[in-house]
Every structure is written in C-alpha cells, then in structure tokens.
Design a protein around this motif. Structure first.
Motif, short mmCIF file in Angstrom:
data_model
loop_
_atom_site.label_atom_id
_atom_site.label_comp_id
_atom_site.label_asym_id
_atom_site.label_seq_id
_atom_site.Cartn_x
_atom_site.Cartn_y
_atom_site.Cartn_z
N TRP A 174 3.32 -4.24 3.48
CA TRP A 174 4.49 -3.45 3.11
C TRP A 174 4.03 -2.11 2.55
O TRP A 174 3.12 -2.05 1.71
N LEU A 175 4.67 -1.03 2.99
CA LEU A 175 4.34 0.31 2.52
C LEU A 175 5.41 0.82 1.56
O LEU A 175 6.60 0.75 1.87
N TYR A 176 4.98 1.28 0.41
CA TYR A 176 5.88 1.92 -0.53
C TYR A 176 5.62 3.42 -0.52
O TYR A 176 4.60 3.89 -0.02
N ARG A 177 6.55 4.16 -1.07
CA ARG A 177 6.33 5.60 -1.24
C ARG A 177 6.35 5.94 -2.71
O ARG A 177 6.87 5.20 -3.53
N GLY A 178 5.76 7.09 -3.04
CA GLY A 178 5.49 7.38 -4.44
C GLY A 178 6.46 8.33 -5.09
O GLY A 178 7.65 8.34 -4.79
N ALA A 179 5.93 9.14 -5.97
CA ALA A 179 6.77 9.98 -6.82
C ALA A 179 7.31 11.21 -6.11
O ALA A 179 8.13 11.93 -6.66
N TRP A 180 6.86 11.48 -4.89
CA TRP A 180 7.25 12.72 -4.22
C TRP A 180 8.37 12.53 -3.21
O TRP A 180 9.05 13.47 -2.85
N GLN A 181 8.56 11.34 -2.67
CA GLN A 181 9.58 11.15 -1.66
C GLN A 181 9.91 9.66 -1.52
O GLN A 181 9.21 8.80 -2.06
N GLU A 182 10.98 9.37 -0.79
CA GLU A 182 11.38 8.00 -0.50
C GLU A 182 11.53 7.86 1.01
O GLU A 182 11.69 8.85 1.72
N TRP A 183 11.47 6.64 1.49
CA TRP A 183 11.76 6.41 2.89
C TRP A 183 13.19 6.82 3.20
O TRP A 183 14.09 6.69 2.36
N ASP A 184 13.40 7.31 4.41
CA ASP A 184 14.77 7.52 4.87
C ASP A 184 15.48 6.17 4.85
O ASP A 184 14.88 5.13 5.09
N ILE A 185 16.78 6.19 4.55
CA ILE A 185 17.53 4.95 4.38
C ILE A 185 17.43 4.05 5.61
O ILE A 185 17.42 2.83 5.51
N ALA A 204 0.84 -1.20 0.00
CA ALA A 204 0.00 0.00 0.00
C ALA A 204 0.88 1.24 0.00
O ALA A 204 2.03 1.21 0.43
N ALA A 205 0.31 2.34 -0.48
CA ALA A 205 1.06 3.60 -0.59
C ALA A 205 1.13 4.30 0.76
O ALA A 205 0.11 4.69 1.32
N GLY A 206 2.36 4.44 1.26
CA GLY A 206 2.58 5.18 2.50
C GLY A 206 3.10 6.57 2.24
O GLY A 206 3.74 7.17 3.10
N ASP A 207 2.81 7.09 1.06
CA ASP A 207 3.33 8.39 0.63
C ASP A 207 2.38 9.49 1.07
O ASP A 207 1.41 9.78 0.40
N ASN A 260 14.66 6.14 -7.69
CA ASN A 260 15.17 4.78 -7.50
C ASN A 260 16.69 4.73 -7.65
O ASN A 260 17.38 4.00 -6.93
N ARG A 261 17.22 5.52 -8.58
CA ARG A 261 18.67 5.56 -8.75
C ARG A 261 19.34 6.26 -7.57
O ARG A 261 20.43 5.87 -7.14
N ASN A 262 18.70 7.28 -7.03
CA ASN A 262 19.26 7.97 -5.87
C ASN A 262 19.30 7.05 -4.66
O ASN A 262 20.26 7.08 -3.87
N THR A 263 18.27 6.22 -4.48
CA THR A 263 18.25 5.27 -3.38
C THR A 263 19.38 4.27 -3.53
O THR A 263 20.09 3.96 -2.56
#
Length: 637
Positions: free
Chosen positions: A551-562, A514-517, A611-614
């Motif tokens: 499991w929570l994913y995040r979208g086009a605006w941000q990513e989870w902290d590492i 699900a989207a956790g964004d 995704n590349r930044n992660t």
C-alpha cells in the motif's frame, strides 16, 4: 510505446483543441530521459560526420540529471565523443563561487563535464563572481560568444513552478537577452533545500534571455512530478503570456515538452479526456469522471442527473451505462467500498467488498518511512489503528534524516551533553568547535552527522513508543545513498536495495506500507520508494510474497486524487489528536522546517488539514462525514 523524438520541425501540436505546443508523455522520467539523451547523441554524431561543431544549450536542476547520466554512460561505452561539442549553460546564481556545491559550475562538472572528453575551452557557464557593475558587458559578451559559435543547435530546458525557463521569471520580455535578474520568491523557496534554508539562497542570477532561447534550432523542455503539473498545463494549454515565460515556446517552430505521467496529470486530455474526444470508458475512468463531475457541479454523486453528464461531455458514458441513476449507484458503491476502519482487514467478516483481506486476522505489517517522521505525518492514524487492532507492526526508517537538523539544534544538544558531567567529552568538543566555526558550504564532519542522526532517531523512538510500539519493532536502515554529508545524495545503489530486501525477507510481511509521495522537494521519497520497488521485484517469487500487499501513502505535500484512493481509513477526533501528538515528538522539525517545499505550515498542521480535506471530499461526494481520512493506493507487483 515510447518513441524516439525525431530531430526535425514538428510544428504545432494538433492532437487536441486544447494543446498549443507539441508534447510527449511517458510513464516515467527514466524512459523519457534516455530518449532525450539519444536525440542529443544523434545530433552530436551527425555533426561529427560533417566535421561540424555541435552547440548545446544546457540546463541544471533535477530534471536533466538522468539525461546527463545517460550521455555519460554512452561516452564510457565508447559510443559517444564530445570532442566537437561547445556548450552554453542557461544561468548561474549571483553571487556564486564556482567551487560552491550549489553553483551550476559544480553541478555541471559533477553530472557531465568531469566524465566526458569535452574540451574545457568549449564549456561556457555564466560567471557568478562578476561584479554587478560589470554584468551588462559580461552578458553582451556571452551573447556574442553564442553567435560566434554559430548559435544554439539544441537547447535543453527545465521549468520552474513560476513558469520560468532558465531564470527568466514572470514578467520577462520575449526580446530579452542574457542579463541579471531578480529571483522570484517561489523560485528561491524551491531552491531552499539546496542552500540549507531560504535565507541562504541568492536573490539574483545571470540568465540567458527568452530571445536567446527562442533562437535555438531545437528546444526540449523537461518536466517531472506532480508539483509541475499546474504550470505545465498553463504552458501547453494557456495563452502566451509573460506571466508564464515558458508559454513563449508556443511560438517556437521546433519545440517539444517532455513529461512524465505526474507532470502531465492536469492536461485536459489526461485529466478529463471526455472533454477532448471519444474515450474508452474503463472502470477507473468512470469513477474519475463521476467524482470530477460531482465536485464540479457541487452535487453528491447520487444526485447527478442525465443533464449533468450530457452538459459536461459524457453523453457517451450515459449511453454505455443506461442512465445516470444506474451509473451513480455503481460509482457510489465503489467509493463506499474503499472506506474501512480496519486497515489490516476485519476478522470474521465478508471481505468481498472491503479493500483488505480478512485473513490472516493478525497480520505482520511493515511500514517504510523515508525520513524519521513520514510514518506519523502521512499515516499516523492508520499506524495507530493497526497497533490497536492487534497486528504485528514494524516500522523501518530508511534514512537518518540528519541533513534536516539545523546546526543550531545540533549545537544545543552537543553543549547540553558536554556539560552534563564535569568531565568534557572529546567527541562533543569536536562537534561544538566545528559548528561554531562552520562556514556556508562546509560539509558536516561525521561526528556532526552522527549527533544530528541521533536527534532524529530518539524523536522517532519517542513517537513510536507513544503509539505503544516496542523499540524492538523499529529499524533504522541508514540507506547508504543518503549518507553523503551533503544536500545532494548519491543515486540509488544495489546496497540500498539489498538492505531493504533483507528486512522484508526477515519480517515476511502480509502488508507493506511505503511513501508514494513524489512531490517531496528534495527527492529522497522517490529514491526510497525505488528501493522498496527494487526489493519487492527481487523477492516477488518468494513464497511469502504471494500473500503480501503493498500500500502506498502520500505525505505532507499532496494526497491521492479521490478516484485513486483504494483504501480510505477514517480517523476519530481522538486519533487525530494522537497523530498530532506523535508528530510533535519530532521537535527538531517543528519550528524551523528546513525542507518544507512550498508550504510554510508546520507538518502537524498541514497533515491534519490534508486529512480533514480528504474527509471533506468524501462528504461532498455524499458519503459519511468523518473527522479525517488517510488515503492509500495499492501497488500491484
């Protein structure tokens, strides 16, 4: 435990050497909003007991909505009357007719005034129809009305990403009064979703001034969500500056900033508490500290030294762990164990150090996507990997996404369909006629919403079929909260949760995504996530839920902290290309994104770069160098 905010001077906030204004942090905005509403209600009642009027300064925007909902609930229960209340709103767009959906007159009536017993003569909202040549006198008169009412007893504020309070944009003077102002580009971008595009957002507004706000006896500023975190940090910890107008509140003797956990995430005492005082070193905090230090000093985790830790306030952590060598290995292994090429679990493998279970080898997987493209934008590579590795994958699009289709796009499809045969279609004719005559602010008729929804639906089916997923495994939930025909949606309802619950019960998944964004600029992601949380809560005692992980994913605006990522799925160059191609199936969202937030890039580009930044962060920490990585955080229910 959250505590009621007391109505008394609180002075400077001395909890840390970094913070210069009193603030309270809550786990969620709902709890915080309820307590703010209770303080306002308490003030109103105190004034009533003394037969005095209560003068409230009110804000608009998404931040105070829950506060107003709670006040309305109190009134409906007979616990609160507004008969002694006089209100002055902060601002209004210029020009703006009060009947327009985007007007703050419309907003206040919708969320508060139409539902309580306030005397209409006691309501004051800046008039967006005043001719420019009459604005100066109008603003003087507005100030006089506030003074004649006895001044503001209480001022409620939100905060913009520019640091504005009201519409006092950067550069506003501390002595400024009510006036006309030019809106900052960032402010207009943030409002674009309410106006169906940036070009429709007014460039001017009328706003109370900084001086007017600072004269209020009590001030509470609300800030929710990750995208407010940076400006909140600057407001609370930075210097007083006209570049961040909210920072002037540091000079107010009775101001409090109310935050949820995401808005507070950049505060030093929360992000790096070891720089503030002694802290309890949980395993998660150790990982956050090690990753922060690694990126700070630009060294892989395994190369961090005792000196690095000591120089950055973590000598107590070294004393606890023994040495940087031992700590580095432990943290490196934690990071390494998050990485897996098997998001559904690797069959016939030891899963003790893997993020997912090995069994069952073939899992039922249910992916919830708030809009008809979030699945491929946010987790397209993992989606593809789950299918390729033989899992039974289903995807559920929670909303139709029709509001994000432009009128031009809908008109194009209607005209093509209407001319496909010699005989004209009455429904398409109706759509074409409406769209050609549509005026700003008109609500789409059902036929227009239908064709816009069909455009999004067929794009989604094209993308999922490209991944090899049968259309029988795709569900379009069309949750009712979204289907208003307006930009503003309804609150989450029981029917939304029940629809979600019924699907989960039908699939009985081993995995839910699900989207956790929560940084979504128009709020749909959060409502959709709450629908999933509500359904899971109702189902948690069902036997099949014992073996279900969320499991929570995040979208086009941000990513989870590492340090928050619990499952990192590496993508090959080929998978990145396929993910990009799947995103491009959503052509209606490609060239003119109506709700893009602060990032003007197209979704395929920002998703690829994220995704590349992660992957780059993992590489910088000293782990393997992958083409791209999608990150997930597990929700424990």
């Amino acid at each position: 435990m959250p505590r009621l905010i007391e109505h008394k001077p609180v002075g400077k906030f001395e909890n840390t050497k970094f913070e210069k204004i009193h603030n309270e942090v809550f786990s969620n905005s709902e709890t915080a909003s309820k307590l703010v509403a209770e303080e306002i209600a308490s003030l109103i009642k105190q004034k009533q007991e003394k037969s005095e009027t209560c003068v409230l300064g009110l804000a608009t925007g998404s931040s105070p909505i829950k506060v107003y909902e709670e006040l309305v609930n109190m009134h409906r229960k007979g616990e609160l009357s507004f008969r002694n209340v006089i209100t002055f709103n902060l601002d209004e767009y210029l020009p703006m007719e009060p009947e327009q959906q985007q007007s703050y007159h419309y907003f206040m009536n919708q969320h508060l005034f139409d539902h309580v017993d306030i005397n209409p003569e006691n309501i004051h909202i800046p008039d967006g129809t005043i001719p420019v040549e009459d604005i100066d006198q109008y603003c003087i008169d507005y100030e006089i009305k506030i003074k004649e009412a006895g001044g503001l007893d209480f001022q409620l504020l939100g905060i913009g990403r520019t640091g504005h309070i009201g519409f006092n944009e950067p550069g506003s003077h501390p002595n400024s009064g009510t006036r006309m102002i030019n809106l900052n580009h960032v402010t207009r971008v943030d409002a674009a979703s309410d106006f169906n595009g940036l070009e429709n957002v007014p460039k001017k507004a009328v706003t109370m001034g900084i001086s007017t706000i600072m004269k209020a006896k009590r001030v509470i500023l609300l800030a929710w969500g990750h995208k407010k975190a940076s400006v909140v940090k600057n407001t609370i910890e930075g210097s007083i500056t006209s570049n961040i107008p909210a920072s002037f509140l540091q000079n107010h003797s009775n101001a409090t900033i109310i935050l949820d956990s995401e808005a507070a995430s950049e505060l030093t005492r929360i992000k790096t508490p070891w720089l503030v005082d002694q802290c309890i070193w949980t395993e998660h905090l150790k990982l956050r500290a090690a990753t922060w230090l690694s990126l700070k000093v630009n060294k892989p985790v395994l190369k961090l030294t005792d000196t690095d830790y000591n120089d950055h306030g973590m000598s107590a952590l070294l004393a606890l762990e023994g040495s940087s060598y031992d700590l580095n290995i432990k943290m490196f292994n934690k990071l390494q164990h998050t990485i897996t090429g098997w998001p559904g679990g690797k069959p016939n493998a030891d899963d003790s150090n893997r993020p997912e279970r090995a069994l069952p080898a073939k899992k039922r997987v249910l992916i919830f996507s708030p809009h008809p493209d979030d699945d491929v934008i946010s987790m397209g590579g993992t989606f593809l990997r789950l299918i390729d590795q033989g899992h039974e994958v289903y995807v559920a699009y929670q909303t139709s996404g029709n509001i994000a289709v432009t009128d031009d796009e809908a008109l194009k499809f209607a005209e093509v369909a209407n001319n496909f045969t010699a005989e004209k279609n009455a429904e398409f004719e109706k759509v074409i006629k409406f769209l050609r005559a549509k005026r700003k602010g008109d609500i789409d008729i059902p036929e227009v919403r239908k064709i816009k929804g069909l455009i999004r639906r067929m794009e989604s089916l094209g993308a999922t079929e490209y991944f090899g997923l049968s259309s029988e495994n795709v569900f379009f939930l069309n949750l009712p909260f979204y289907e208003t025909g307006k930009i503003k949606k309804n609150p989450l309802g029981k029917k939304d949760i029940r629809i979600t619950e019924d699907l989960i019960r039908k699939i009985q998944p081993h995995q839910i995504y699900a989207a956790g964004d929560l940084a979504d600029p128009h709020g749909t992601h959060k409502v959709c996530l709450d629908a999933v949380f509500g359904a899971v809560q109702n189902l948690k005692n069902e036997p099949f839920m014992e073996d279900c992980w969320l499991w929570l994913y995040r979208g086009a605006w941000q990513e989870w902290d590492i340090s928050e990522i619990e499952m990192a799925v590496p993508l090959s160059p080929h998978e990145v290309t396929k993910k990009t191609n799947a995103i491009l199936y959503h052509q209606s969202q490609k060239d003119r994104v109506m709700f893009q937030g602060e990032d003007s890039r197209e979704f395929w580009l920002r998703a690829r770069e994220r995704n590349r930044n992660t992957a780059g962060l993992y590489d910088n920490l000293g782990l393997a160098d992958y083409e791209a990585i999608e990150g997930f955080k597990r929700y424990h229910f």
